[in-house]
Design a protein around this motif. Structure first.
Motif, PDB file in Angstrom:
ATOM      1  N   ILE A 139       0.682  -1.037   0.048  1.00  0.00           N
ATOM      2  CA  ILE A 139      -0.441   0.226  -0.300  1.00  0.00           C
ATOM      3  C   ILE A 139       0.752   0.931  -0.007  1.00  0.00           C
ATOM      4  CG2 ILE A 139      -2.154   1.145   1.230  1.00  0.00           C
ATOM      5  CD1 ILE A 139      -2.262  -1.594   2.686  1.00  0.00           C
ATOM      6  N   VAL A 140       0.664   2.147  -1.182  1.00  0.00           N
ATOM      7  CA  VAL A 140       1.883   3.136  -1.404  1.00  0.00           C
ATOM      8  C   VAL A 140       0.550   5.167  -0.878  1.00  0.00           C
ATOM      9  CG1 VAL A 140       2.708   4.353  -2.883  1.00  0.00           C
ATOM     10  CG2 VAL A 140       3.166   1.702  -2.865  1.00  0.00           C
ATOM     11  N   PRO A 141       1.417   4.873   0.498  1.00  0.00           N
ATOM     12  CA  PRO A 141       0.418   6.394  -0.141  1.00  0.00           C
ATOM     13  C   PRO A 141       1.041   7.647  -0.946  1.00  0.00           C
ATOM     14  CG  PRO A 141       1.602   6.172   2.019  1.00  0.00           C
ATOM     15  CD  PRO A 141       2.022   5.133   1.074  1.00  0.00           C
ATOM     16  N   GLU A 142       0.528   8.415  -1.167  1.00  0.00           N
ATOM     17  CA  GLU A 142       0.535   9.612  -2.623  1.00  0.00           C
ATOM     18  C   GLU A 142       2.009  10.049  -2.194  1.00  0.00           C
ATOM     19  OE1 GLU A 142      -1.506  13.762  -2.667  1.00  0.00           O
ATOM     20  OE2 GLU A 142      -3.089  11.634  -1.427  1.00  0.00           O
ATOM     21  N   GLY A 143       2.282  10.719  -3.008  1.00  0.00           N
ATOM     22  CA  GLY A 143       3.775  11.337  -2.728  1.00  0.00           C
ATOM     23  C   GLY A 143       5.300  10.624  -2.106  1.00  0.00           C
ATOM     24  N   SER A 144       4.639   9.547  -2.451  1.00  0.00           N
ATOM     25  CA  SER A 144       5.929   7.885  -1.971  1.00  0.00           C
ATOM     26  C   SER A 144       7.151   8.050  -2.606  1.00  0.00           C
ATOM     27  CB  SER A 144       5.499   6.656  -1.495  1.00  0.00           C
ATOM     28  OG  SER A 144       4.714   7.507   0.213  1.00  0.00           O
ATOM     29  N   SER A 145       8.751   8.052  -2.696  1.00  0.00           N
ATOM     30  CA  SER A 145       9.475   6.971  -3.376  1.00  0.00           C
ATOM     31  C   SER A 145      10.481   5.776  -2.468  1.00  0.00           C
ATOM     32  CB  SER A 145      10.807   8.739  -3.369  1.00  0.00           C
ATOM     33  OG  SER A 145      10.116   9.991  -3.478  1.00  0.00           O
ATOM     34  N   PRO A 146      10.357   5.185  -3.622  1.00  0.00           N
ATOM     35  CA  PRO A 146      10.116   3.948  -3.271  1.00  0.00           C
ATOM     36  C   PRO A 146      12.342   4.242  -2.942  1.00  0.00           C
ATOM     37  CG  PRO A 146      10.539   4.152  -6.069  1.00  0.00           C
ATOM     38  CD  PRO A 146      10.213   5.410  -5.677  1.00  0.00           C
ATOM     39  N   LYS A 147      12.384   3.833  -2.255  1.00  0.00           N
ATOM     40  CA  LYS A 147      14.596   3.973  -1.851  1.00  0.00           C
ATOM     41  C   LYS A 147      14.498   2.356  -0.317  1.00  0.00           C
ATOM     42  CE  LYS A 147      13.298   7.422   0.444  1.00  0.00           C
ATOM     43  NZ  LYS A 147      14.923   8.804   2.080  1.00  0.00           N
ATOM     44  N   MET A 148      15.393   2.275  -0.724  1.00  0.00           N
ATOM     45  CA  MET A 148      15.676   0.822   0.542  1.00  0.00           C
ATOM     46  C   MET A 148      16.726   1.166   1.342  1.00  0.00           C
ATOM     47  SD  MET A 148      14.450  -1.793   1.054  1.00  0.00           S
ATOM     48  CE  MET A 148      13.495  -1.823  -0.123  1.00  0.00           C
ATOM     49  N   GLU A 149      16.696   1.562   2.617  1.00  0.00           N
ATOM     50  CA  GLU A 149      17.600   2.475   3.488  1.00  0.00           C
ATOM     51  C   GLU A 149      17.392   1.729   4.818  1.00  0.00           C
ATOM     52  OE1 GLU A 149      18.760   6.589   3.365  1.00  0.00           O
ATOM     53  OE2 GLU A 149      19.059   6.645   1.025  1.00  0.00           O
ATOM     54  N   ARG A 150      15.950   1.617   5.370  1.00  0.00           N
ATOM     55  CA  ARG A 150      15.854   0.816   6.510  1.00  0.00           C
ATOM     56  C   ARG A 150      14.356   1.025   6.028  1.00  0.00           C
ATOM     57  NH1 ARG A 150      16.569   5.751   8.227  1.00  0.00           N
ATOM     58  NH2 ARG A 150      19.744   5.022   9.099  1.00  0.00           N
ATOM     59  N   LEU A 151      14.131  -0.079   6.758  1.00  0.00           N
ATOM     60  CA  LEU A 151      12.870  -0.875   6.791  1.00  0.00           C
ATOM     61  C   LEU A 151      12.766  -1.065   8.365  1.00  0.00           C
ATOM     62  CD1 LEU A 151      13.185  -3.688   4.478  1.00  0.00           C
ATOM     63  CD2 LEU A 151      12.192  -1.092   3.719  1.00  0.00           C
ATOM     64  N   LEU A 152      10.852  -0.840   8.935  1.00  0.00           N
ATOM     65  CA  LEU A 152      10.742  -1.262  10.018  1.00  0.00           C
ATOM     66  C   LEU A 152       9.694  -2.230  10.149  1.00  0.00           C
ATOM     67  CD1 LEU A 152      10.805  -0.129  13.351  1.00  0.00           C
ATOM     68  CD2 LEU A 152       8.486   1.078  12.195  1.00  0.00           C
ATOM     69  N   VAL A 153      10.004  -3.231  11.016  1.00  0.00           N
ATOM     70  CA  VAL A 153       9.288  -4.430  10.671  1.00  0.00           C
ATOM     71  C   VAL A 153       8.740  -4.885  12.625  1.00  0.00           C
ATOM     72  CG1 VAL A 153       9.222  -6.733  10.992  1.00  0.00           C
ATOM     73  CG2 VAL A 153      10.852  -5.785   9.200  1.00  0.00           C
ATOM     74  N   PRO A 154       7.276  -4.601  13.268  1.00  0.00           N
ATOM     75  CA  PRO A 154       6.564  -4.670  13.970  1.00  0.00           C
ATOM     76  C   PRO A 154       6.681  -6.010  14.111  1.00  0.00           C
ATOM     77  CG  PRO A 154       5.575  -2.611  12.468  1.00  0.00           C
ATOM     78  CD  PRO A 154       6.485  -3.506  11.930  1.00  0.00           C
ATOM     79  N   SER A 155       7.078  -6.366  15.496  1.00  0.00           N
ATOM     80  CA  SER A 155       6.857  -7.648  15.948  1.00  0.00           C
ATOM     81  C   SER A 155       6.757  -8.147  17.484  1.00  0.00           C
ATOM     82  CB  SER A 155       8.574  -8.124  15.642  1.00  0.00           C
ATOM     83  OG  SER A 155       8.364  -9.566  15.553  1.00  0.00           O
ATOM     84  N   ASP A 156       5.550  -9.213  17.664  1.00  0.00           N
ATOM     85  CA  ASP A 156       5.202  -9.610  18.153  1.00  0.00           C
ATOM     86  C   ASP A 156       6.062 -11.242  18.310  1.00  0.00           C
ATOM     87  OD1 ASP A 156       3.726 -11.562  16.442  1.00  0.00           O
ATOM     88  OD2 ASP A 156       1.743 -10.663  17.730  1.00  0.00           O
ATOM     89  N   PHE A 157       7.219 -11.668  17.961  1.00  0.00           N
ATOM     90  CA  PHE A 157       7.510 -13.212  17.536  1.00  0.00           C
ATOM     91  C   PHE A 157       7.332 -14.496  17.694  1.00  0.00           C
ATOM     92  CE2 PHE A 157       9.387 -10.073  21.533  1.00  0.00           C
ATOM     93  CZ  PHE A 157      10.259  -9.743  20.253  1.00  0.00           C
ATOM     94  N   SER A 158       5.340 -14.076  16.659  1.00  0.00           N
ATOM     95  CA  SER A 158       5.178 -15.076  15.864  1.00  0.00           C
ATOM     96  C   SER A 158       5.361 -15.405  15.074  1.00  0.00           C
ATOM     97  CB  SER A 158       3.826 -14.265  16.740  1.00  0.00           C
ATOM     98  OG  SER A 158       3.593 -13.234  14.933  1.00  0.00           O
ATOM     99  N   ASP A 159       4.731 -16.517  14.126  1.00  0.00           N
ATOM    100  CA  ASP A 159       5.178 -16.439  12.925  1.00  0.00           C
ATOM    101  C   ASP A 159       4.793 -15.957  12.041  1.00  0.00           C
ATOM    102  OD1 ASP A 159       5.969 -19.360  14.076  1.00  0.00           O
ATOM    103  OD2 ASP A 159       3.787 -20.895  13.585  1.00  0.00           O
TER     104      ASP A 159
END
Length: 307
Positions: A139-159
């Protein structure tokens, strides 16, 4: 995880189309994508039969106009992409149902949809697609730019958090392995903590200690491929972990948030998890990838498409 060989990009003839096509180009370069379906869904037209008899080419002309617009945008951002086959699909009917059916028929690996912020209209029904698609959804908000420097992965340590982390690692690996992955665990202090005889601060330390232990167990099960995974632990103080996730994304200037869909079987396929639901609702700043192992919803999709 899997390669993104077949990609569906949902366009609507708005200026958001350029953002989505730019992301499609960015993704296809690293994934050796073979086929991209650019699609535009027209609402049910309900044109009187008499009008169609008088103007027999009306619908055909409308479809051709939309295909022409899509081709112009694609040519602008793709240029000469050897090895990728483009298909321009115009459908009439209910938006989410047509996209789900196309993804099912074409065995798509990912669907890209837009998130409108200032543009008129509501955009694509992202939550319905996230619940029911048999593949991952970006899901891409308007005005976003494709970059690959930092990703956030929320986790509860489930499968399903493991699915999201493995997908994030695969993404970073494809883009040279230099990006950083931040794994955020949001924990809450239970209301009855005082019955333990511990102070609030003491129990907070205990909760974080267990989060740190669980992260170590969690990450040991994953092949990180040498990519840096930075764990962060956030105490939720207002019973809204999604706000904490979005605050962390802003703090670290995340290029994307990656979260796993909770439904991993046919019995749970329509439940993507409350956190993913609220992220889709509230997030209008960061590209959000809702991961789902390909085909997990395929068993119930035929039934859904008949509803």
């Amino acid at each position: 995880m899997y390669q993104i060989k077949k990609l569906i990009v949902c366009l609507d003839n708005s200026t958001l189309d350029e953002t989505l096509v730019r992301f499609a180009s960015f993704i296809s370069k690293a994934n050796q994508t073979k086929k991209i379906y650019f699609t535009n869904v027209i609402r049910n037209l309900h044109i009187p039969k008499e009008v169609l008899e008088e103007f027999p080419n009306l619908i055909d002309n409308m479809v051709e106009e939309k295909k022409t617009h899509m081709k112009e945008v694609v040519d602008k951002f793709f240029g000469d992409h050897e090895g990728i086959e483009f298909s321009f699909v115009v459908k009439e009917g209910q938006l989410s149902k047509k996209i789900l059916k196309l993804a099912h028929e074409k065995s798509a690996d990912m669907i890209i949809v837009g998130r409108k912020v200032n543009l008129p209209g509501t955009g694509v029904i992202s939550q319905r697609l996230a619940r029911r698609a048999s593949c991952s959804l970006l899901i891409v908000p308007e005005g976003s730019s494709p970059k690959m420097e930092r990703l956030l992965v929320p986790s509860d340590f489930s499968d399903y958090s493991k699915d999201a982390m493995e997908e994030a690692i695969l993404i970073v690996e494809k883009y040279g392995g230099q990006a950083e992955i931040v794994c955020q665990n949001v924990f809450t202090i239970p209301s009855g903590y005082h019955f333990t005889g511990k102070s609030y601060d003491e129990f907070t330390s205990i909760m974080q200690m267990h989060a740190e232990i669980n992260f170590k167990k969690f990450i040991r099960k994953i092949d990180t491929k040498g990519i840096e995974i930075q764990p962060v632990y956030t105490q939720d103080e207002d019973d809204d972990p999604v706000e904490d996730i979005l605050a962390k994304a802003k703090e670290i200037n995340a290029d994307s948030i990656v979260i796993g869909a909770k439904g991993r079987t046919a019995a749970t396929a329509l439940f993507i998890g409350s956190m993913a639901e609220r992220l889709i609702q509230l997030n209008d700043q960061f590209p959000l990838l809702v991961t789902r192992p390909k085909g997990k919803n395929a068993g119930i999709l035929d039934y859904i498409l008949e509803i």
